[in-house]
Design an enzyme around this catalytic site. Sequence first.
Site, PDB file in Angstrom:
ATOM      1  N   SER A 132       0.828  -1.208   0.000  1.00 31.73           N
ATOM      2  CA  SER A 132       0.000   0.000   0.000  1.00 31.73           C
ATOM      3  C   SER A 132       0.856   1.249   0.000  1.00 31.73           C
ATOM      4  O   SER A 132       0.333   2.350  -0.132  1.00 31.73           O
ATOM      5  CB  SER A 132      -0.929  -0.002   1.208  1.00 31.73           C
ATOM      6  OG  SER A 132      -0.204  -0.259   2.377  1.00 31.73           O
ATOM      7  N   ASN A 142      -4.264   5.963  -0.746  1.00 34.27           N
ATOM      8  CA  ASN A 142      -3.790   6.178   0.624  1.00 34.27           C
ATOM      9  C   ASN A 142      -3.186   7.561   0.838  1.00 34.27           C
ATOM     10  O   ASN A 142      -3.160   8.063   1.964  1.00 34.27           O
ATOM     11  CB  ASN A 142      -2.806   5.090   1.021  1.00 34.27           C
ATOM     12  CG  ASN A 142      -3.520   3.791   1.335  1.00 34.27           C
ATOM     13  OD1 ASN A 142      -4.644   3.810   1.837  1.00 34.27           O
ATOM     14  ND2 ASN A 142      -2.901   2.673   1.021  1.00 34.27           N
ATOM     15  N   HIS A 163      -2.280  -2.859  -6.449  1.00 36.42           N
ATOM     16  CA  HIS A 163      -2.843  -2.555  -5.130  1.00 36.42           C
ATOM     17  C   HIS A 163      -4.365  -2.694  -5.086  1.00 36.42           C
ATOM     18  O   HIS A 163      -5.087  -1.868  -5.640  1.00 36.42           O
ATOM     19  CB  HIS A 163      -2.412  -1.131  -4.713  1.00 36.42           C
ATOM     20  CG  HIS A 163      -2.833  -0.780  -3.333  1.00 36.42           C
ATOM     21  ND1 HIS A 163      -3.212   0.485  -2.945  1.00 36.42           N
ATOM     22  CD2 HIS A 163      -2.944  -1.548  -2.218  1.00 36.42           C
ATOM     23  CE1 HIS A 163      -3.539   0.476  -1.673  1.00 36.42           C
ATOM     24  NE2 HIS A 163      -3.388  -0.743  -1.210  1.00 36.42           N
ATOM     25  N   GLU A 191      -5.314  -0.178  -7.966  1.00 34.03           N
ATOM     26  CA  GLU A 191      -4.285   0.783  -8.397  1.00 34.03           C
ATOM     27  C   GLU A 191      -3.160   0.029  -9.097  1.00 34.03           C
ATOM     28  O   GLU A 191      -2.666  -0.976  -8.576  1.00 34.03           O
ATOM     29  CB  GLU A 191      -3.698   1.521  -7.183  1.00 34.03           C
ATOM     30  CG  GLU A 191      -4.551   2.659  -6.683  1.00 34.03           C
ATOM     31  CD  GLU A 191      -3.894   3.380  -5.506  1.00 34.03           C
ATOM     32  OE1 GLU A 191      -3.650   4.593  -5.613  1.00 34.03           O
ATOM     33  OE2 GLU A 191      -3.637   2.734  -4.468  1.00 34.03           O
TER      34      GLU A 191
HETATM   35  N1  CAA Z   1     -16.622 -10.620   0.445  1.00 37.16           N
HETATM   36  C1  CAA Z   1     -17.635 -10.634  -0.436  1.00 37.16           C
HETATM   37  N2  CAA Z   1     -18.682  -9.782  -0.350  1.00 37.16           N
HETATM   38  C2  CAA Z   1     -18.705  -8.927   0.686  1.00 37.16           C
HETATM   39  C3  CAA Z   1     -17.690  -8.856   1.659  1.00 37.16           C
HETATM   40  C4  CAA Z   1     -16.607  -9.753   1.502  1.00 37.16           C
HETATM   41  N3  CAA Z   1     -15.583  -9.749   2.355  1.00 37.16           N
HETATM   42  N4  CAA Z   1     -17.998  -7.885   2.548  1.00 37.16           N
HETATM   43  C5  CAA Z   1     -19.153  -7.345   2.146  1.00 37.16           C
HETATM   44  N5  CAA Z   1     -19.597  -7.967   1.024  1.00 37.16           N
HETATM   45  C6  CAA Z   1     -20.721  -7.600   0.189  1.00 37.16           C
HETATM   46  C7  CAA Z   1     -22.061  -7.970   0.754  1.00 37.16           C
HETATM   47  O1  CAA Z   1     -22.426  -9.280   0.382  1.00 37.16           O
HETATM   48  C8  CAA Z   1     -22.959  -6.922   0.102  1.00 37.16           C
HETATM   49  O2  CAA Z   1     -23.228  -7.288  -1.240  1.00 37.16           O
HETATM   50  P1  CAA Z   1     -24.523  -6.692  -2.062  1.00 37.16           P
HETATM   51  O3  CAA Z   1     -24.460  -5.206  -1.979  1.00 37.16           O
HETATM   52  O4  CAA Z   1     -24.282  -7.227  -3.420  1.00 37.16           O
HETATM   53  O5  CAA Z   1     -25.718  -7.244  -1.416  1.00 37.16           O
HETATM   54  C9  CAA Z   1     -22.090  -5.688   0.068  1.00 37.16           C
HETATM   55  O6  CAA Z   1     -20.750  -6.170   0.114  1.00 37.16           O
HETATM   56  C10 CAA Z   1     -22.377  -4.775   1.223  1.00 37.16           C
HETATM   57  O7  CAA Z   1     -22.158  -5.503   2.428  1.00 37.16           O
HETATM   58  P2  CAA Z   1     -23.057  -5.387   3.741  1.00 37.16           P
HETATM   59  O8  CAA Z   1     -24.467  -5.040   3.389  1.00 37.16           O
HETATM   60  O9  CAA Z   1     -22.822  -6.598   4.579  1.00 37.16           O
HETATM   61  O10 CAA Z   1     -22.360  -4.239   4.535  1.00 37.16           O
HETATM   62  P3  CAA Z   1     -22.245  -2.727   4.246  1.00 37.16           P
HETATM   63  O11 CAA Z   1     -23.337  -2.213   3.373  1.00 37.16           O
HETATM   64  O12 CAA Z   1     -22.047  -2.157   5.585  1.00 37.16           O
HETATM   65  O13 CAA Z   1     -20.905  -2.620   3.385  1.00 37.16           O
HETATM   66  C11 CAA Z   1     -18.582  -2.376   3.098  1.00 37.16           C
HETATM   67  C12 CAA Z   1     -19.692  -3.112   3.831  1.00 37.16           C
HETATM   68  C13 CAA Z   1     -18.639  -2.759   1.624  1.00 37.16           C
HETATM   69  C14 CAA Z   1     -17.285  -2.881   3.710  1.00 37.16           C
HETATM   70  C15 CAA Z   1     -18.791  -0.828   3.244  1.00 37.16           C
HETATM   71  O14 CAA Z   1     -18.938  -0.499   4.584  1.00 37.16           O
HETATM   72  C16 CAA Z   1     -17.646  -0.027   2.663  1.00 37.16           C
HETATM   73  O15 CAA Z   1     -17.572   0.181   1.463  1.00 37.16           O
HETATM   74  N6  CAA Z   1     -16.741   0.465   3.550  1.00 37.16           N
HETATM   75  C17 CAA Z   1     -15.561   1.230   3.132  1.00 37.16           C
HETATM   76  C18 CAA Z   1     -14.494   0.296   2.659  1.00 37.16           C
HETATM   77  C19 CAA Z   1     -13.263   1.023   2.207  1.00 37.16           C
HETATM   78  O16 CAA Z   1     -13.164   2.241   2.202  1.00 37.16           O
HETATM   79  N7  CAA Z   1     -12.261   0.242   1.814  1.00 37.16           N
HETATM   80  C20 CAA Z   1     -11.017   0.769   1.374  1.00 37.16           C
HETATM   81  C21 CAA Z   1     -10.063   0.721   2.510  1.00 37.16           C
HETATM   82  S1  CAA Z   1      -8.522   1.413   2.037  1.00 37.16           S
HETATM   83  C22 CAA Z   1      -7.678   0.147   1.395  1.00 37.16           C
HETATM   84  O17 CAA Z   1      -8.096  -0.965   1.329  1.00 37.16           O
HETATM   85  C23 CAA Z   1      -6.335   0.507   0.920  1.00 37.16           C
HETATM   86  C24 CAA Z   1      -5.221   0.297   1.856  1.00 37.16           C
HETATM   87  O18 CAA Z   1      -4.124   0.045   1.389  1.00 37.16           O
HETATM   88  C25 CAA Z   1      -5.339   0.476   3.306  1.00 37.16           C
END
Ligand code: CAA
Length: 291
Positions: A119, A190, A140, A152
């Site tokens: 990252s 990031n 990424h 990315e």
């Molecule tokens: N695998 C497969 N599907 C998943 C999953 C997983 N691990 N987690 C969630 N889902 C799916 C669910 O099945 C659901 O699918 P549908 O919309 O098709 O029905 C969808 O994702 C939404 O899930 P939930 O309803 O259970 O939960 P939610 O609406 O609260 O969403 C979330 C969960 C998608 C994690 C949402 O909260 C979100 O987008 N959060 C922000 C995530 C983010 O910003 N990530 C980037 C982090 S930075 C990074 O990764 C870079 C780094 O280097 C640090």
Amino acid sequence: MDVKTVGVVGAGQMGNGIAHVFALAGYEVKLNDISAEALDRALGTIGKNLDRQVSREKITEAEKQAAMDRISTTTVLTDLGSSDLIIEAATERETVKTAIFEDLQPHLKPTTILTSNTSSISITRLASRTDRPEKFMGFHFMNPVPVMQLVELIRGIATDEETYHSLLKVVESLGKTAASAEDFPAFIVNRILMPMINEAVYTLYEGVGSVRSIDESMKLGANHPMGPLELADFIGLDTCLAIMNVLHEGLADTKYRPCPLLTKYVEAGWLGRKTHRGFYDYRGETPVPTR
Ligand code: CAA
């Protein structure tokens, strides 16, 4: 270069998500970890996440089974040698990543593309320590990998066009969208996301808002799916701190100084969801703010 087989190094949160999406897209995946237990856990997680997709009618039971059948696991790193593409998703420590590439190198085909899911570590520096800097790229993925649309792509200074275009095709085949980033500290996502999370921790540290009011504000006031502190716990506070340090050191600008409160949580071992405590305590039924 036509990619058909993929070797994923590291079966943690990112590695299992990467194996999941590649297997579902039809690639043969070899997943490696030094711990057999981590590999078993990863297969369990992949199965659970595929089930979730089946129950939401995104995929069929047969597609789930076919994806699971395309994943094999091994604790022997060099078993990945015959892969067309290697994705390193091990611990975010440069010495660990460099050692993995060094050990793999003698076993690879000359055409194998090497990538790292880092990252924030310099792609040019990682590439320079391999025998194929022109076939090395940053790859990424975002967490959770099966859900997040973006990947990315980061070219090192020596990466050739063929490698870049091969990976663009791979990203397309996964049904995801690529964003090209230059190789500067923390790339794009990031570079922007972590200072926001760090600022949320300063907002807490200075008493401007509570954990709940900060998260509610950004969810309801800026339409973010998670509040910044909840998201920090989800990513891991050690990862957030490490990325802030890379920005601070790499860009030599005090605007990137990590908040002392973030450092304190990491020192306490309160790293977020993975240790069941961070800005929230996850040990009960519902998460409770820890401040
Ligand atoms: N695998 C497969 N599907 C998943 C999953 C997983 N691990 N987690 C969630 N889902 C799916 C669910 O099945 C659901 O699918 P549908 O919309 O098709 O029905 C969808 O994702 C939404 O899930 P939930 O309803 O259970 O939960 P939610 O609406 O609260 O969403 C979330 C969960 C998608 C994690 C949402 O909260 C979100 O987008 N959060 C922000 C995530 C983010 O910003 N990530 C980037 C982090 S930075 C990074 O990764 C870079 C780094 O280097 C640090």
